[in-house]
Design a protein around this motif. Sequence first.
Motif, PDB file in Angstrom:
ATOM      1  N   GLY A  20       2.723  13.427 -10.415  1.00  0.00           N
ATOM      2  CA  GLY A  20       3.777  14.328 -10.867  1.00  0.00           C
ATOM      3  C   GLY A  20       4.996  14.378  -9.969  1.00  0.00           C
ATOM      4  O   GLY A  20       4.932  14.110  -8.767  1.00  0.00           O
ATOM      5  N   ARG A  21       6.130  14.760 -10.580  1.00  0.00           N
ATOM      6  CA  ARG A  21       7.403  14.843  -9.861  1.00  0.00           C
ATOM      7  C   ARG A  21       7.324  15.811  -8.691  1.00  0.00           C
ATOM      8  O   ARG A  21       7.873  15.563  -7.604  1.00  0.00           O
ATOM      9  N   GLU A  22       6.639  16.934  -8.895  1.00  0.00           N
ATOM     10  CA  GLU A  22       6.564  17.936  -7.830  1.00  0.00           C
ATOM     11  C   GLU A  22       5.910  17.370  -6.578  1.00  0.00           C
ATOM     12  O   GLU A  22       6.352  17.612  -5.457  1.00  0.00           O
ATOM     13  N   VAL A  23       4.839  16.601  -6.785  1.00  0.00           N
ATOM     14  CA  VAL A  23       4.141  15.996  -5.650  1.00  0.00           C
ATOM     15  C   VAL A  23       5.036  14.961  -4.983  1.00  0.00           C
ATOM     16  O   VAL A  23       5.162  14.917  -3.753  1.00  0.00           O
ATOM     17  N   ARG A  24       5.696  14.105  -5.784  1.00  0.00           N
ATOM     18  CA  ARG A  24       6.532  13.049  -5.218  1.00  0.00           C
ATOM     19  C   ARG A  24       7.717  13.618  -4.446  1.00  0.00           C
ATOM     20  O   ARG A  24       8.075  13.113  -3.369  1.00  0.00           O
ATOM     21  N   GLU A  25       8.352  14.664  -4.961  1.00  0.00           N
ATOM     22  CA  GLU A  25       9.592  15.160  -4.364  1.00  0.00           C
ATOM     23  C   GLU A  25       9.367  16.211  -3.286  1.00  0.00           C
ATOM     24  O   GLU A  25      10.178  16.312  -2.358  1.00  0.00           O
ATOM     25  N   GLN A  26       8.289  16.976  -3.370  1.00  0.00           N
ATOM     26  CA  GLN A  26       8.139  18.106  -2.468  1.00  0.00           C
ATOM     27  C   GLN A  26       6.889  18.058  -1.591  1.00  0.00           C
ATOM     28  O   GLN A  26       6.866  18.628  -0.501  1.00  0.00           O
ATOM     29  N   LEU A  27       5.865  17.377  -2.054  1.00  0.00           N
ATOM     30  CA  LEU A  27       4.572  17.472  -1.364  1.00  0.00           C
ATOM     31  C   LEU A  27       4.010  16.114  -0.985  1.00  0.00           C
ATOM     32  O   LEU A  27       2.836  16.010  -0.629  1.00  0.00           O
ATOM     33  N   SER A  75       0.843  -1.200   0.000  1.00  0.00           N
ATOM     34  CA  SER A  75       0.000   0.000   0.000  1.00  0.00           C
ATOM     35  C   SER A  75       0.879   1.251   0.000  1.00  0.00           C
ATOM     36  O   SER A  75       0.618   2.219  -0.734  1.00  0.00           O
ATOM     37  N   LYS A  76       1.947   1.224   0.795  1.00  0.00           N
ATOM     38  CA  LYS A  76       2.859   2.374   0.852  1.00  0.00           C
ATOM     39  C   LYS A  76       3.623   2.532  -0.459  1.00  0.00           C
ATOM     40  O   LYS A  76       3.741   3.638  -0.996  1.00  0.00           O
ATOM     41  N   LEU A  77       4.129   1.410  -0.981  1.00  0.00           N
ATOM     42  CA  LEU A  77       4.941   1.488  -2.196  1.00  0.00           C
ATOM     43  C   LEU A  77       4.122   1.906  -3.414  1.00  0.00           C
ATOM     44  O   LEU A  77       4.573   2.730  -4.220  1.00  0.00           O
ATOM     45  N   ILE A  78       2.930   1.353  -3.550  1.00  0.00           N
ATOM     46  CA  ILE A  78       2.087   1.719  -4.693  1.00  0.00           C
ATOM     47  C   ILE A  78       1.738   3.202  -4.642  1.00  0.00           C
ATOM     48  O   ILE A  78       1.655   3.888  -5.677  1.00  0.00           O
ATOM     49  N   THR A  79       1.545   3.739  -3.439  1.00  0.00           N
ATOM     50  CA  THR A  79       1.278   5.173  -3.315  1.00  0.00           C
ATOM     51  C   THR A  79       2.461   5.985  -3.826  1.00  0.00           C
ATOM     52  O   THR A  79       2.292   7.008  -4.493  1.00  0.00           O
ATOM     53  N   LEU A  80       3.664   5.529  -3.538  1.00  0.00           N
ATOM     54  CA  LEU A  80       4.863   6.228  -4.009  1.00  0.00           C
ATOM     55  C   LEU A  80       4.963   6.187  -5.529  1.00  0.00           C
ATOM     56  O   LEU A  80       5.233   7.207  -6.173  1.00  0.00           O
ATOM     57  N   THR A  81       4.776   5.007  -6.122  1.00  0.00           N
ATOM     58  CA  THR A  81       4.876   4.901  -7.583  1.00  0.00           C
ATOM     59  C   THR A  81       3.758   5.690  -8.263  1.00  0.00           C
ATOM     60  O   THR A  81       3.967   6.298  -9.318  1.00  0.00           O
TER      61      THR A  81
END
Length: 496
Positions: free
Chosen positions: A199-206, A186-192
Motif C-alpha cells: 500500500g501507498r501508506e506503507v511505501r510513503e510513510q512507513l 533485493s532493495k528495488l523489489i522490496t520498494l515495488t
Amino acid sequence: MDNLPPELAVLADKILSLPTVQLVALGSAVLILALAVGRVLFNLLPSKRPPVWEGVPFIGGLLKFTGGPWKLLENGYAKFGECFTVPVAHRRVTFLIGPEVSPHFFKAGDDEMSQSEVYDFNIPTFGPGVVFDVEQKVRTEQFRMFTEALTKNRLKSYVPHFNKEAEEYFAKWGESGIIDFKDEFSKLITLTAARTLLGREVREQLFEQVADLLHGLDEGMVPLSVFFPYAPIPVHFKRDRCRKALAEIFAKVIRARRESGRREEDVLQQFIDARYQNVNGGRALTEEEITGLLIAVLFAGQHTSSITTSWTGIFMAANKKHYDKAAEEQKEIIKKFGNELSFETLSEMEVLHRNITEALRMHPPLLLVMRYAKKPFPVTTSTGKTYVIPKGDVVAASPNFSHMLPQCFKDPKAYDPDRFAPPREEQNKPYAFIGFGAGRHACIGQNFAYLQIKAIWSVLLRNFDFELLDPVPEADYESMVIGPKPCRVRYTRRKL
C-alpha cells in the motif's frame, strides 16, 4: 525362570539385579536395535515401493540431507534414476525427478496431494487463520481473493508503479560503478512490492520501519524452522516480535482506509474489499487475516522475483549477443509505443521475456517443491519401471534438477533463450518447464512477476551497459531460496 537353561537363568538374574537406570538404558538400546533391524529387513522385502536410500537406519537419510539437497539429488538420481525414497528420522521423502514421473504430483487435488502437512512451518511467519493454518476450502477462497487482485485490469494499474520505482532507483546511480545485482534488486523489489502489495501508506510513510520488520521475519526462516518452527532460538523470538509489530502497523493502516473510504490501486485494497463466498458466513477479512495474507504474498514473490531479476542480468551481461538483442528490442518498442512503459508495451517484449524464462529455467529459486501423499499412487519411469508411492510419504519434485535433464531441454547447461522461441518451443513438453510450478498449484503470481522484472530490465536496457567482473557465479544451494553467490558487475550509463 525355572524352565530356562542354567546359562540363561544366570544371565537373567544378572540383568534383573541391575539398577533401574541401567535397566531402562538397556531396554532402550534393545528397542532401538530391534527397530533398526526391523527397518533394514522391511526395506529389503520385495515391494512395489520406490528403492529406499538410507544407509544407517534413522540417521543415514538425515545425514544425506545435511550434506545438501543438491548433492543428495545428484547422487540419488545417478544411483536410482527418477524415483527413490530417503527416510529422514520419522518421515519418508520420495523424490520424483523429471516429467515422466511428475504428472500426478502436479495434477492431483489437495485430497490426494496436500500442501498443508509440508508447509505448515510457515504458520508462525504468516500468522493464524491464513493459508496453511486453515482448512482447504478456506485456503481456496483466500487464494481466489489474491487471484482477483491479479486480473489484467489490475495488473495494468501496477505497471506505472513498477516503472516509477525503477526510474527513481536507477536515477541515483552514477555514470559508472560496481554493484552486485542480487543486493540491488533485493532493495528495488522490496520498494515495488511495498507500493503495489502493501500500500501507498506503507511505501510513503512507513517503509523503513516495515522493511526492517520484514527483514526480521525473513531472518526467522532458517533450515531448522522447516522441522521445528517453534524451537526456542533467538531468530524465532525475533520473528515473533516482528510479526506482532507488523500486525499492529497494518491494523492501523487498514482501519484508517476503512474509516476514510479512500481507495487505492494495490493488493491491500483488494483484501480490504474482499469477502468470503462459500465459507465464514460471507464476511470480510479481519485485520489479522489481511496482515497474514499480505505477508504470505510478499514472501511468495519478493525473493523469487529479485533472484530471477538478478540471474537474468547476470546471464545477459555474460552473453553479449543476447543482451544486444534485448536492447535492440527496446529500441523497436520505443519506435512503436514511445518511451512510456505500459502493460501493452511490456507484453510485446518477447526477447526479454525469453531471457527471463531461460534464467528461471537455469536457476529456479526453489530447489524443492513438496506435497504430502494422502493416498497411494503409481508412477512409471521413462525406462518402464512402475512404483507405488505409499500414503504418508512427503513427495518432492525439483525444478532445478529437472531443468538440467537433457531429456527435458537440449544442451541444458547452455544459456539459450531462443530455445523458447518458435519453432523449438522446448517449454511445451508437459512438465518439462516447472519454474513457476505446474498444474493445480502453478504460481498465481507469475504474470505479476514477469511484468515486474520486465519493467526493471526495460529501464536498465535503455540506459546502461553492464560487464561482469567475475565469472558467472554458482548458485548458493545453502540458502532457503536459491540465488547467485556474490558477483561484481560494472555498470556504465549510456550517453544520451
